[in-house]
Design a protein around this motif. Structure first.
Motif: not given
Length: 223
Positions: A27-31
């Motif tokens: 989720a961090n990478a995506r956001d």
């Protein structure tokens, strides 16, 4: 470059640096990638449906960081996705003024504080590199730690005690002091009926409670 593998159960990219490991959430990478793609006006850097939880997603993140580092935006402070814009503006002002502040961090969905007592007092600095993130620099040092800006509940001016930023969901924690039969640390502090700290005298317990409720009490008084 680190060797990257997937931990799908915990939704983590696992980075093998050769001398140790680190992790980075899907989720961090995506956001982060999506935030940079939007601000750079580069939709090609944003996550597609197949990128979440795939190695291609981590490559998208790296490509977004590289593009950001080559853009004029890299000269500005980079804030985590979901950072409150008001908190970001306050941090920028505090950095410019070299003001000493107290940070209260926690769950912004509930307003519940994490009751941190370490690494929450200092002045605001900024890192180097492609993503210049806000740092908290402790008194007497030049090095700092990255601030979890998306988790900021309160920013307090240390000199005046003024709340420079207060998240709308923040609630000061309800803390209770009680005396127990313990020869070394008879004064307990409870939060939601759970013991969160113990002290040898009531003065230290009181200072801890005041600090956790936002008063500018020097942590060394109770630590």
């Amino acid at each position: 470059m680190a060797n990257v593998t997937l931990n799908t159960e915990q939704q983590l990219y696992v980075l093998d640096h050769g001398h140790g490991y680190s992790c980075f959430g899907f989720a961090n990478a995506r956001d982060h990638a999506n935030q940079m793609a939007e601000r750079l006006k580069r939709p090609d850097l944003a996550f597609g449906e197949a990128d979440f939880g795939a190695l291609s997603g981590y490559q998208k993140y790296l490509a977004a960081v590289e593009a950001w580092g080559k853009s004029p935006l890299s000269r500005k402070t980079y804030f985590d996705p979901a950072t409150d814009p008001k908190a970001a503006r306050v941090l920028e002002r505090c950095q410019e003024a070299k003001a000493k502040v107290r940070l209260i961090l926690g769950d912004t969905a509930t307003g519940r504080t994490w009751l941190d007592e370490h690494d929450v007092v200092g002045r605001i600095g900024r890192s180097t590199g492609a993503l210049k993130v806000p740092l908290l620099i402790k008194p007497g040092t030049d090095a700092g730690i990255a601030i979890l800006t998306a988790c900021l509940l309160v920013i307090i001016d240390w000199e005046s005690g003024e709340f420079l930023f207060r998240h709308p969901r923040y609630r000061a924690p309800d803390l209770l002091i009680r005396l127990v039969e313990d020869a070394n640390r008879p004064w307990e502090v409870l939060h939601d009926e759970q013991v969160v700290a113990r002290f040898p005298d009531i003065g230290k317990a009181g200072a801890y409670v005041a600090f956790m409720r936002g008063e500018t009490v020097e942590p060394r008084i109770f630590q």
